[in-house]
Design a protein around this motif. Structure first.
Motif, PDB file in Angstrom:
ATOM      1  N   LEU A  87     -16.588  -6.426   6.588  1.00 26.13           N
ATOM      2  CA  LEU A  87     -15.914  -5.360   7.315  1.00 26.13           C
ATOM      3  C   LEU A  87     -14.643  -4.884   6.625  1.00 26.13           C
ATOM      4  CD1 LEU A  87     -16.367  -6.669  10.986  1.00 26.13           C
ATOM      5  CD2 LEU A  87     -17.817  -5.091   9.688  1.00 26.13           C
ATOM      6  N   ASN A  88     -14.081  -5.706   5.737  1.00 25.19           N
ATOM      7  CA  ASN A  88     -12.838  -5.335   5.050  1.00 25.19           C
ATOM      8  C   ASN A  88     -13.101  -4.851   3.619  1.00 25.19           C
ATOM      9  OD1 ASN A  88     -13.590  -7.754   3.871  1.00 25.19           O
ATOM     10  ND2 ASN A  88     -11.505  -8.590   3.798  1.00 25.19           N
ATOM     11  N   SER A  89     -14.291  -4.321   3.381  1.00 26.40           N
ATOM     12  CA  SER A  89     -14.654  -3.927   2.021  1.00 26.40           C
ATOM     13  C   SER A  89     -14.010  -2.611   1.586  1.00 26.40           C
ATOM     14  CB  SER A  89     -16.176  -3.807   1.900  1.00 26.40           C
ATOM     15  OG  SER A  89     -16.685  -2.843   2.812  1.00 26.40           O
ATOM     16  N   TRP A  90     -13.546  -1.799   2.552  1.00 26.32           N
ATOM     17  CA  TRP A  90     -12.957  -0.496   2.218  1.00 26.32           C
ATOM     18  C   TRP A  90     -11.482  -0.646   1.875  1.00 26.32           C
ATOM     19  CZ3 TRP A  90     -15.490   4.123   1.757  1.00 26.32           C
ATOM     20  CH2 TRP A  90     -16.822   4.142   2.184  1.00 26.32           C
ATOM     21  N   TRP A  91     -11.066  -0.017   0.791  1.00 25.18           N
ATOM     22  CA  TRP A  91      -9.649   0.012   0.423  1.00 25.18           C
ATOM     23  C   TRP A  91      -8.971   1.204   1.083  1.00 25.18           C
ATOM     24  CZ3 TRP A  91      -7.892  -1.540  -5.118  1.00 25.18           C
ATOM     25  CH2 TRP A  91      -8.382  -2.822  -5.411  1.00 25.18           C
ATOM     26  N   SER A  92      -7.776   0.959   1.630  1.00 23.85           N
ATOM     27  CA  SER A  92      -7.024   2.040   2.265  1.00 23.85           C
ATOM     28  C   SER A  92      -6.475   2.989   1.206  1.00 23.85           C
ATOM     29  CB  SER A  92      -5.882   1.473   3.102  1.00 23.85           C
ATOM     30  OG  SER A  92      -4.953   0.772   2.297  1.00 23.85           O
ATOM     31  N   MET A  93      -6.565   4.289   1.482  1.00 25.37           N
ATOM     32  CA  MET A  93      -6.088   5.302   0.547  1.00 25.37           C
ATOM     33  C   MET A  93      -4.693   5.796   0.874  1.00 25.37           C
ATOM     34  SD  MET A  93      -9.673   7.462   0.262  1.00 25.37           S
ATOM     35  CE  MET A  93      -9.019   8.688  -0.885  1.00 25.37           C
ATOM     36  N   GLU A  94      -4.215   5.467   2.068  1.00 25.39           N
ATOM     37  CA  GLU A  94      -2.888   5.899   2.512  1.00 25.39           C
ATOM     38  C   GLU A  94      -2.046   4.689   2.889  1.00 25.39           C
ATOM     39  OE1 GLU A  94      -1.918   8.939   2.277  1.00 25.39           O
ATOM     40  OE2 GLU A  94      -3.895   9.803   1.795  1.00 25.39           O
ATOM     41  N   PRO A  95      -0.715   4.781   2.747  1.00 30.58           N
ATOM     42  CA  PRO A  95       0.158   3.665   3.153  1.00 30.58           C
ATOM     43  C   PRO A  95      -0.013   3.346   4.634  1.00 30.58           C
ATOM     44  CG  PRO A  95       1.365   5.273   1.830  1.00 30.58           C
ATOM     45  CD  PRO A  95       0.039   5.899   2.153  1.00 30.58           C
ATOM     46  N   ARG A  96       0.065   2.043   4.944  1.00 29.49           N
ATOM     47  CA  ARG A  96      -0.082   1.611   6.331  1.00 29.49           C
ATOM     48  C   ARG A  96       0.978   0.580   6.658  1.00 29.49           C
ATOM     49  NH1 ARG A  96      -6.363  -0.001   6.559  1.00 29.49           N
ATOM     50  NH2 ARG A  96      -5.311  -1.907   7.208  1.00 29.49           N
ATOM     51  N   ALA A  97       1.410   0.575   7.901  1.00 32.25           N
ATOM     52  CA  ALA A  97       2.457  -0.354   8.323  1.00 32.25           C
ATOM     53  C   ALA A  97       2.013  -1.801   8.169  1.00 32.25           C
ATOM     54  CB  ALA A  97       2.849  -0.073   9.771  1.00 32.25           C
ATOM     55  N   ASP A  98       0.711  -2.089   8.433  1.00 34.30           N
ATOM     56  CA  ASP A  98       0.226  -3.465   8.330  1.00 34.30           C
ATOM     57  C   ASP A  98      -0.077  -3.863   6.886  1.00 34.30           C
ATOM     58  OD1 ASP A  98      -2.025  -1.934   7.897  1.00 34.30           O
ATOM     59  OD2 ASP A  98      -3.292  -2.996   9.334  1.00 34.30           O
ATOM     60  N   ASN A  99       0.252  -2.980   5.948  1.00 42.69           N
ATOM     61  CA  ASN A  99       0.029  -3.257   4.531  1.00 42.69           C
ATOM     62  C   ASN A  99       1.337  -3.077   3.749  1.00 42.69           C
ATOM     63  OD1 ASN A  99      -1.436  -3.919   2.210  1.00 42.69           O
ATOM     64  ND2 ASN A  99      -2.200  -1.843   1.900  1.00 42.69           N
ATOM     65  N   ASP A 100       2.445  -3.444   4.399  1.00 41.67           N
ATOM     66  CA  ASP A 100       3.774  -3.318   3.787  1.00 41.67           C
ATOM     67  C   ASP A 100       4.057  -1.881   3.371  1.00 41.67           C
ATOM     68  OD1 ASP A 100       4.185  -6.094   4.025  1.00 41.67           O
ATOM     69  OD2 ASP A 100       3.135  -6.443   2.134  1.00 41.67           O
ATOM     70  N   TYR A 101       3.512  -0.934   4.138  1.00 38.40           N
ATOM     71  CA  TYR A 101       3.681   0.497   3.872  1.00 38.40           C
ATOM     72  C   TYR A 101       3.187   0.875   2.468  1.00 38.40           C
ATOM     73  CZ  TYR A 101       6.223   0.442   8.229  1.00 38.40           C
ATOM     74  OH  TYR A 101       6.553   0.281   9.551  1.00 38.40           O
ATOM     75  N   LEU A 102       2.107   0.222   2.089  1.00 37.95           N
ATOM     76  CA  LEU A 102       1.408   0.529   0.843  1.00 37.95           C
ATOM     77  C   LEU A 102      -0.023   0.912   1.167  1.00 37.95           C
ATOM     78  CD1 LEU A 102       2.416  -2.624  -1.267  1.00 37.95           C
ATOM     79  CD2 LEU A 102       3.360  -0.321  -1.551  1.00 37.95           C
ATOM     80  N   SER A 103      -0.667   1.633   0.277  1.00 34.44           N
ATOM     81  CA  SER A 103      -2.122   1.707   0.312  1.00 34.44           C
ATOM     82  C   SER A 103      -2.641   0.540  -0.521  1.00 34.44           C
ATOM     83  CB  SER A 103      -2.619   3.029  -0.267  1.00 34.44           C
ATOM     84  OG  SER A 103      -2.450   3.050  -1.682  1.00 34.44           O
ATOM     85  N   ASP A 104      -3.919   0.211  -0.374  1.00 32.44           N
ATOM     86  CA  ASP A 104      -4.482  -0.853  -1.204  1.00 32.44           C
ATOM     87  C   ASP A 104      -4.444  -0.475  -2.686  1.00 32.44           C
ATOM     88  OD1 ASP A 104      -4.987  -2.602   0.893  1.00 32.44           O
ATOM     89  OD2 ASP A 104      -6.983  -1.780   1.265  1.00 32.44           O
ATOM     90  N   TYR A 105      -4.554   0.831  -2.964  1.00 28.99           N
ATOM     91  CA  TYR A 105      -4.475   1.276  -4.355  1.00 28.99           C
ATOM     92  C   TYR A 105      -3.059   1.111  -4.909  1.00 28.99           C
ATOM     93  CZ  TYR A 105      -9.180   3.041  -3.796  1.00 28.99           C
ATOM     94  OH  TYR A 105     -10.535   3.130  -3.585  1.00 28.99           O
ATOM     95  N   ASP A 106      -2.061   1.303  -4.061  1.00 29.18           N
ATOM     96  CA  ASP A 106      -0.678   1.044  -4.478  1.00 29.18           C
ATOM     97  C   ASP A 106      -0.475  -0.442  -4.782  1.00 29.18           C
ATOM     98  OD1 ASP A 106       0.076   3.716  -4.110  1.00 29.18           O
ATOM     99  OD2 ASP A 106       0.637   3.378  -2.022  1.00 29.18           O
ATOM    100  N   ARG A 107      -1.024  -1.291  -3.923  1.00 25.78           N
ATOM    101  CA  ARG A 107      -0.871  -2.737  -4.103  1.00 25.78           C
ATOM    102  C   ARG A 107      -1.511  -3.174  -5.430  1.00 25.78           C
ATOM    103  NH1 ARG A 107       0.468  -6.836  -0.802  1.00 25.78           N
ATOM    104  NH2 ARG A 107       0.491  -5.440   0.997  1.00 25.78           N
ATOM    105  N   PHE A 108      -2.706  -2.662  -5.711  1.00 24.08           N
ATOM    106  CA  PHE A 108      -3.385  -3.039  -6.944  1.00 24.08           C
ATOM    107  C   PHE A 108      -2.648  -2.488  -8.168  1.00 24.08           C
ATOM    108  CE2 PHE A 108      -7.265  -2.785  -9.817  1.00 24.08           C
ATOM    109  CZ  PHE A 108      -7.331  -4.154 -10.025  1.00 24.08           C
ATOM    110  N   GLN A 109      -2.080  -1.290  -8.033  1.00 23.43           N
ATOM    111  CA  GLN A 109      -1.299  -0.725  -9.135  1.00 23.43           C
ATOM    112  C   GLN A 109      -0.120  -1.629  -9.466  1.00 23.43           C
ATOM    113  OE1 GLN A 109       1.950   0.606  -9.237  1.00 23.43           O
ATOM    114  NE2 GLN A 109       1.905   1.987 -11.006  1.00 23.43           N
TER     115      GLN A 109
END
Length: 429
Positions: free
Chosen positions: A289-311
């Motif tokens: 269920l968690n296979s999708w990476w977020s494309m926009e910053p989110r509060a539950d992701n330290d205000y990052l998108s998953d692509y930002d985190r990987f960068q």
């Protein structure tokens, strides 16, 4: 190559693919051909560490997976083409796919080089040897007879690359060092039959992960200095999923960088990957269920998108090691075309559209440039299983959706890469 033989070889290669953890123009340089067709966008603010190795494009480039027999359907603008060399080195390994031994690799080099593209081999042969498919490959790595055969196999590839004479990239054993780091963080504690294989080219190297890395670089230096070796950095190698579990990307990249340094082996490039399969495939077939990476910053992701985190993870690797990075086996599904209808060969994903939809819409290359700032010089799109979405009609099911081409992704990646090269690539210093 006869169609029947090609089909068999594709099945062999598909069975040996790396799964996620948790008319030649030989006298023309590939870059000379490629440079003639490019518009460029120079971004002088890009300050990633390290220099681009000689023979590679001086831009953030795109590449594709493909057998040379499929070249009529390649994406013309792509700078790189990669293919797996994999299989059981005792029975159906890559050296047996054409005659004489190793001819498959020769054909690939001459065919891809003649198209003005950089050839890339994903060399993946320890895990499938003796058809054991064990990860980490503890049994195979400690089988002296197997390792001697393995070093012979690698030597033959290097000799073929040397005869080719131009730049070749070998992406060495994806995830092998990731597993070794995860299970024994000390590279000297992972036992491997290196010198104990009794192969003459690796005598004197220690019988552990450090010795293996040094032996591979030594063989490259001896037999094929025109080869660029890529070391695979797995983002889960510390034992946690940096993206899925939202761990600190700099901390875990730093741990992996220190592991690489402990090997004391000078590879030329780093490779890494987002995922080996489309998010929709993982969701629908594997139940992730968690296979999708977020494309926009989110509060539950330290205000990052998953692509930002990987960068940020990649940027830390680049800062610590001074190596340029190629991202590999990137899923090709999308949520835009009707052809991506959540069936085998047509699963959805968002990697392609994250980077290329802004380019197609208004020429915005900022997301590509953002990764360039992390040291990324290449995006290579490929498939980790035969059910993944591809830029080809690999399923052989023809047109899937009205008013879209027969490409399994509805032609989306092909259009995106074309637009990127036509609207101005991101050039690098």
């Amino acid at each position: 190559m006869q169609k029947t033989l090609l089909f068999v070889l594709l099945l062999i290669a598909a069975g040996c693919r790396k799964e996620a953890g948790l008319a030649p123009q030989d006298d023309v340089a590939p870059m000379a051909i490629a440079e003639k067709r490019l518009a460029t966008t120079s971004l002088t603010s890009i300050t990633a560490n390290g220099s681009i190795p000689a023979g590679l494009p001086k831009r953030v480039a795109f590449g594709i997976e493909g057998d040379v027999s499929q070249r009529a359907s390649f994406i013309n603008e792509a700078d790189y083409v990669y293919v797996y060399l994999a299989g059981d080195i005792f029975s159906n390994g890559w050296t047996t796919w054409n005659w004489p031994s190793g001819q498959y690799a020769r054909n690939f080099l001459n065919g891809i080089g003649g198209m003005g593209k950089v050839p890339v081999f994903t060399y993946y042969n320890i895990v499938p040897a003796r058809n054991r498919f064990q990860e980490p490959a503890t049994i195979n790595l400690n089988d002296a007879e197997l390792m001697r055969k393995y070093f012979d196999d690698f030597k033959l590839l290097l000799q073929i690359c040397k005869s080719y004479g131009k730049t070749v990239v070998i992406h060495y054993e994806p995830d092998l060092f990731g597993y070794m780091q995860m299970f024994k963080d000390d590279a000297t504690k992972r036992t491997i039959k290196v010198s104990q294989s009794n192969h003459p080219d690796v005598q004197g190297f220690s019988n552990n992960a450090k010795g293996l890395a040094q032996a591979i670089v030594s063989m490259r230096n001896k037999y094929a200095p025109n080869v660029l070796l890529g070391w695979h950095a797995s983002q889960w190698s510390t034992g946690v999923d940096v993206i899925g579990n939202k761990y600190n990307p700099e901390e875990h990249a730093g741990i992996t960088a220190n592991y690489y340094k402990s090997l004391n082996a000078n590879f030329d490039l780093l490779f890494s990957e987002f995922s080996d399969r489309d998010a929709g495939l993982y969701q629908l077939v594997y139940g992730r269920l968690n296979s999708w990476w977020s494309m926009e910053p989110r509060a539950d992701n330290d205000y990052l998108s998953d692509y930002d985190r990987f960068q940020r993870y990649l940027k830390k690797l680049n800062q610590d090691l001074g190596k340029k990075i190629i991202l590999w086996q990137i899923p090709m599904g999308n949520t835009i075309t009707a052809s991506c209808n959540s069936t085998p060969g047509h699963y959805k994903d968002n990697r392609v559209q994250y980077f290329l939809q802004p380019v197609m819409q208004n020429g915005d290359k900022s997301k590509i440039a953002h990764y360039g700032e992390a040291g990324v010089i290449g995006f290579l799109f490929g498939w980790g299983s035969n059910d993944c979405t591809t830029y080809l009609d690999l399923r052989g099911d023809g047109v899937t959706a009205q008013n879209e081409p027969s490409d399994d992704d509805g032609g989306y990646l092909r259009k995106g890469i074309k637009d990127y090269y036509q609207k101005g690539v991101v050039t690098l210093p």
